[in-house]
Write a protein that holds these residues in place. Structure first.
Motif, PDB file in Angstrom:
ATOM      1  N   PHE A   1      76.472 -18.764   1.727  1.00 19.78           N
ATOM      2  CA  PHE A   1      75.810 -17.254   1.908  1.00 19.78           C
ATOM      3  C   PHE A   1      74.671 -17.222   1.052  1.00 19.78           C
ATOM      4  N   GLN A   2      74.691 -17.785  -0.240  1.00 21.94           N
ATOM      5  CA  GLN A   2      73.709 -17.582  -1.250  1.00 21.94           C
ATOM      6  C   GLN A   2      72.214 -18.573  -0.848  1.00 21.94           C
ATOM      7  N   GLN A   3      72.747 -19.633  -0.481  1.00 23.00           N
ATOM      8  CA  GLN A   3      71.689 -20.690  -0.116  1.00 23.00           C
ATOM      9  C   GLN A   3      71.119 -20.689   1.071  1.00 23.00           C
TER      10      GLN A   3
ATOM     11  N   ARG B   1      59.084 -19.568   5.791  1.00 20.69           N
ATOM     12  CA  ARG B   1      60.673 -19.607   5.333  1.00 20.69           C
ATOM     13  C   ARG B   1      61.138 -20.889   5.214  1.00 20.69           C
ATOM     14  N   GLN B   2      60.790 -22.026   6.241  1.00 23.92           N
ATOM     15  CA  GLN B   2      61.348 -23.078   6.158  1.00 23.92           C
ATOM     16  C   GLN B   2      60.695 -24.061   5.088  1.00 23.92           C
TER      17      GLN B   2
ATOM     18  N   GLU C   1      63.175 -25.479   2.017  1.00 22.68           N
ATOM     19  CA  GLU C   1      62.990 -26.789   1.510  1.00 22.68           C
ATOM     20  C   GLU C   1      62.924 -27.026   0.132  1.00 22.68           C
ATOM     21  N   LEU C   2      62.083 -26.017  -0.416  1.00 24.21           N
ATOM     22  CA  LEU C   2      61.822 -26.272  -1.886  1.00 24.21           C
ATOM     23  C   LEU C   2      63.180 -25.811  -2.656  1.00 24.21           C
ATOM     24  N   ALA C   3      63.806 -24.727  -2.071  1.00 21.83           N
ATOM     25  CA  ALA C   3      64.974 -24.474  -2.659  1.00 21.83           C
ATOM     26  C   ALA C   3      66.375 -25.363  -2.715  1.00 21.83           C
ATOM     27  N   GLN C   4      66.375 -26.183  -1.468  1.00 21.50           N
ATOM     28  CA  GLN C   4      67.340 -27.314  -1.174  1.00 21.50           C
ATOM     29  C   GLN C   4      67.057 -28.386  -2.194  1.00 21.50           C
TER      30      GLN C   4
ATOM     31  N   PRO D   1      69.158 -20.607  -4.354  1.00 23.79           N
ATOM     32  CA  PRO D   1      68.996 -19.885  -3.148  1.00 23.79           C
ATOM     33  C   PRO D   1      67.550 -19.969  -2.918  1.00 23.79           C
ATOM     34  N   PRO D   2      67.217 -19.814  -1.704  1.00 21.69           N
ATOM     35  CA  PRO D   2      65.734 -19.590  -1.157  1.00 21.69           C
ATOM     36  C   PRO D   2      65.315 -18.357  -1.968  1.00 21.69           C
ATOM     37  N   TYR D   3      65.848 -17.301  -2.034  1.00 26.06           N
ATOM     38  CA  TYR D   3      65.211 -16.094  -2.739  1.00 26.06           C
ATOM     39  C   TYR D   3      64.790 -16.246  -4.127  1.00 26.06           C
TER      40      TYR D   3
END
Length: 603
Positions: free
Chosen positions: A280-282, A538-539, A543-546, A551-553
């Motif tokens: 949910f977070q990521q 957003r993509q 990718e940076l978050a992963q 999480p992306p935010y």
């Protein structure tokens, strides 16, 4: 003596967090702490409470210690701070012994700006001794409403946090919450010995949240599905249910309807709960179906909707749970569908609990206030804010009652028939039986009781079964009838029903079963020509978050991406002027986002 700041707060706000100006009353709170005074801060979720203690902790020599009730919240805060270049760490049960030793050593050497810790860990004598050997510049008690024994999030460990005042009398403390009526504020002040604290109360209003509440005994799941598909396709959301069983049923059903939905409740294994919460977070667009065990401290800013499939126990619980939507300030929705069964079940839970009489009375009053919010024909926001002692001068224009004023009807005669049916059948039968009597349905039980020979048998054919059930719900929530608490749910008259039966009062009610309003989608407004670029931004964030396991935010909020989309900065200097982009993030991500913004454009 206060610890003098080594940096100016406004410079930290700009260079570290990427914002140009403080919100009210952030700067005043910060100056209070810098002057070594205590503070009690009440701000709505998403109102910027964290900066009130993070900035002074960074500004002063030493470490700010944050008492936080959940590991998930600590991890979110630490990840976000580290992204901004702040030295932050946490001491909790998820850390290995080696990691904990390294964190403790960094604390003693003065290498940490902020240390997050659970109240259970803080209260250990070893931890208190450790903090006395370190330079602590402030204590922040987050989610301070957990100290309230009347509250829905009570944590007994919070009652012992007065030890901070006793062991560290010269270190300023700040208690923060988004949910506190006047009684809870008094409890926080008394139990945390904050009688001398400066009090800061910001409006509880979250104008970006649209409230919609409907009721009925049937169709809740289908109504939820229409709401999600019509208004929040692809959005992240939370769906709250009262029981673990219903959580699993609804999650499985939504999955069968093609939605990315996951269950969360205390009965699941620790690994599954952690895995679902991390998804949910990521990930984007995940829906969590949960009991209230999920949510406190969830820092995901782009939750676009919070839905309730059962009635919350109190307005405090409702406000806390709906406040998890739209923390980024962009449009979001709070949607609820409840039934008469919810009202009966919650009242029975209160009466059958082992609490003493004052506690039961208090919980009953809180449930009555929640029902009043549900049944009002006035502006939802005005009613909600009024509960917290705040007035809104005019209707909000962003709730179902404002957007589609509910139709009303004179229910006096129908209510008299319903009350008579209760009385004539002996005040011991449930709603469905009473409806069957009013509609003259053939039922062996009715014939066995001889109720087919009563004057009330068949006198209610002008209304549908659903309309009668809605009317009984109204009578119950207005205190005109009561429920036997013997487990059978029989209805009986209350003394307050007499004026209505004697024609001394009239009853005007709202008509129910209204559809979900469809004024406009509650999502960031993106022009069709910008959709592809929005998704590309957003993509790239995803990718940076992963790559970093965050999480992306934590990279950038949706609100920051929206500013990029609308303002199209041409260089790093222009990008740095956008809200939410501090120096650390500008250096780490600025160039790659500029390339995406202008990769298809001539230089």
């Amino acid at each position: 003596m206060p610890i003098l700041p080594t940096q100016q707060p406004v410079e930290i706000l700009r260079h570290t967090f990427g914002y140009d100006a403080f919100r009210v009353p952030q700067e005043e709170v910060i100056q209070t702490l810098l002057a070594a005074r205590d503070a009690l801060v009440l701000m709505p979720t998403g109102g910027g409470k964290s900066l009130c203690y993070q900035i002074p902790a960074i500004a002063m020599a030493g470490t700010g210690v944050v008492i936080s009730p959940l590991i998930a919240l600590m991890e979110d805060q630490v990840n976000a701070l580290r992204q901004a270049g702040v030295a932050a760490a946490a001491l909790n049960s998820s850390a290995s012994p080696a990691e904990s030793r390294a964190t403790e050593e960094a604390l003693l050497q003065g290498c940490l700006d902020l240390l997050y810790i659970a109240p259970e860990r803080l209260l250990q004598e070893r931890t208190l001794n450790l903090l006395q050997r370190a330079t602590v510049n402030l204590f922040a008690i987050d989610e301070a409403h957990c100290v309230s024994q009347w509250g829905h999030d009570f944590r007994p460990e919070y009652l012992q946090l007065r030890v901070l005042h006793e062991r560290f009398p010269l270190v300023p403390r700040i208690a923060l919450t988004a949910t506190a009526d006047s009684k809870t504020r008094a409890e926080i002040t008394e139990r945390l010995t904050l009688q001398e604290a400066a009090v800061f109360i910001r409006s509880f209003d979250r104008p970006n949240i649209r409230y919609h509440i409907n009721s009925g005994s049937q169709g809740a799941r289908n109504a939820l599905l229409r709401f999600i598909r019509d208004r929040h396709a692809g959005d992240a959301g939370i769906v709250y249910c009262l029981s673990r069983k219903r959580v699993e049923e609804v999650a499985e059903w939504l999955q069968g309807e093609g939605l990315d939905a996951l269950p969360y409740h205390a009965g699941l294994g620790i690994d599954e709960r952690r895995r679902n919460q991390q998804r949910f977070q990521q990930d984007e667009g995940v829906i969590i179906v949960a009991t209230i065990a999920f949510g406190m401290g969830i820092d995901k800013p782009n939750v676009r909707f919070v839905a309730h499939l059962n009635l919350p126990k109190s307005i405090e619980a409702y406000y806390q749970e709906t406040g998890r939507a739209g923390r980024d300030g962009l449009p979001a929705e709070a949607w609820m569908h409840y039934s008469l069964r919810d009202v009966v079940q919650l009242r029975q839970m209160i009466q059958q609990s082992e609490a003493d009489l004052p506690r039961k009375q208090m919980e009953g009053h809180k449930l009555d206030a929640m029902l009043a919010l549900c049944e009002t024909t006035d502006c939802r926001r005005q009613t909600l804010l009024g509960y917290f002692g705040e007035s809104l001068s005019s209707p909000c224009g962003n709730c179902d009652n404002c957007l589609q004023p509910p139709a009303t009807w004179d229910a006096t005669v129908a209510a008299q028939k319903a009350l008579s049916a209760i009385h004539r059948t002996g005040q011991r039968f449930g709603v469905q039986y009473l409806v069957d009597v009013l509609l003259a349905r053939e039922d062996p039980r009715i014939q066995q009781q001889g109720h087919d020979r009563l004057s009330v048998y068949g006198i209610g054919k002008e209304l549908s079964a659903n309309a009668w059930r809605a009317l009984f719900r109204h009578l119950l929530l207005r205190g005109l009838v009561e429920v036997d608490h013997d487990g059978h749910g029989g209805m009986r008259l209350s003394p307050s029903s007499r004026p209505l039966l004697r024609n001394e009062e009239k009853l005007t009610l709202r008509q129910h079963e209204s559809p979900v309003p469809r004024q406009r989608e509650q999502r960031p407004e993106i022009a069709p020509r910008d959709t592809a670029l929005w998704e590309a931004l957003r993509q790239h964030r995803r990718e940076l978050a992963q790559a970093q396991g965050v999480p992306p935010y934590v990279i950038f909020h949706d609100a920051t991406l929206m500013e990029m989309l609308h303002r199209r900065p041409r260089d790093l200097e222009a990008l740095a002027a956008l809200p939410g982009i501090g120096e650390r993030k500008l250096a780490a991500y600025g160039t790659s986002f500029l390339k995406i913004l202008h990769r298809d454009r001539p230089s």
